[in-house]
Design an enzyme around this catalytic site. Sequence first.
Site, PDB file in Angstrom:
ATOM      1  CG  ASP A 196      -1.850   1.207   1.227  1.00 47.62           C
ATOM      2  OD1 ASP A 196      -2.516   1.411   0.195  1.00 47.62           O
ATOM      3  OD2 ASP A 196      -1.905   1.934   2.224  1.00 47.62           O
ATOM      4  CD  GLU A 280      -3.902   1.909  -2.929  1.00 46.50           C
ATOM      5  OE1 GLU A 280      -4.877   2.196  -2.253  1.00 46.50           O
ATOM      6  OE2 GLU A 280      -2.928   2.653  -3.073  1.00 46.50           O
ATOM      7  CG  ASP A 373      -0.518   3.586   5.235  1.00 48.53           C
ATOM      8  OD1 ASP A 373      -1.595   3.897   4.707  1.00 48.53           O
ATOM      9  OD2 ASP A 373       0.349   4.409   5.572  1.00 48.53           O
TER      10      ASP A 373
END
Length: 413
Positions: A196, A280, A373
């Site tokens: 992340d 992501e 995170d």
Amino acid sequence: MFLPLVSVLIGRLIGVSRYRLEPTPAQERVLLEHCGHARFVWNLAVEQHAHWKPGRKGAPGFAEQCRQLTEARAEFAWLRAGSIVVQQQALKDFAQAMANFFGKTHKRPTWRKRGRSEGFRIVAVKAGVVRRLSRNVGEVKIPKVGWVRLRWSRAVPEGVKSYRVTRDRAGRWHVAFAAIPEPIPAPGRGEVVGVDRGVAVSAALSTGELLKAPGLRDTEKAGLSRLLRRLARAQRGSSRRAKVNAAVARLKARETDRRKGWVEKTSTHLARRFDVIAVEDLKIAGMTRSARGTVDAPGRNVRQKAGLNRGVLAAGWGRLVERLEHKAPGRVRKVSPRYTSQTCNACGHRAAESRQSQSRFRCLACGHQGNADVNAARNIRDTVAGHAVAARGGSPLGGPVNREPQRDLLLMG
Ligand SMILES: [Zn+2]
């Protein structure tokens, strides 16, 4: 190289490391032949794969295609007269393009047309393949062409591993240098890591590790703001101003170098350690438009944007993903960032309020808490590993299903 990446690379390389080539008419004839051969070989491969679908046998692999290329060269003098390096590379690029297609990271490779997307790539080049002749002139060595002049419009990056020669529709030639590293073999343990991107940290791993890209040291930061104040006072066009400007540029370059070094180290590390790297799927542009945390709830935290944007850009996320894709081609999975930051990785409960701050996550349903995170990184990992976060998020009251023991909490400290 496969076309989607080529276009991305070329696009990105404009203004970075693309140079105008100035071949003589005789050299240009050979360059055009190279383009023609690369296109021919690529289209041959496209043709062979045209009717092939995943799961069906029969499409030749790279080794088989190389054998066919050898045969074709034996048969056709015009092909034989060309550079085997150029032709084989076109096949390799196609094989990579297919691997990316299967890996679902890219579209299926398509036909190349004459006069459009003309080019060829030379890889595994030796040191000294580019040299500078004078202030504005350099040259690059191209197989079967020899030394071709180029406009030395900016510094050529160090450690050039490959270059691509292209001809645009206006007939101008360019060379783009890339220090693209060889792919790193997967460890083969089947391990998936979720990564992340953060702001406070540069990247959080699903393993619980928090990685931080280095920036300027405190003393350097202080020096930089001193310089910037001086710059504001310095008169336009003065030699003093030029001096201060140069000092600022030096500091910024130092910062960039450190971050680049970190990206190289981190991407190599991840590619070596994990088989699949889940990140992501979020364009850096979209990211900078809406600050972190607002992806799930657009419109919030607007005031924080400016500060966060700087942090995000500084974190060099785009570069990290790009290098991962170079070093672990076909092993990088991009997943939707939707809800990854609001979903509890322990029980699957989704609530925006669970993300208490930039760094803290505390589940409203089960009380699971930890670094926000890392929690997001685990959701990213689980999406790829088959536990759909979106599905779990869709039923916020769904209980814990097949969850591992909470060793996570121990790791996070
Ligand atoms: Zn929970």
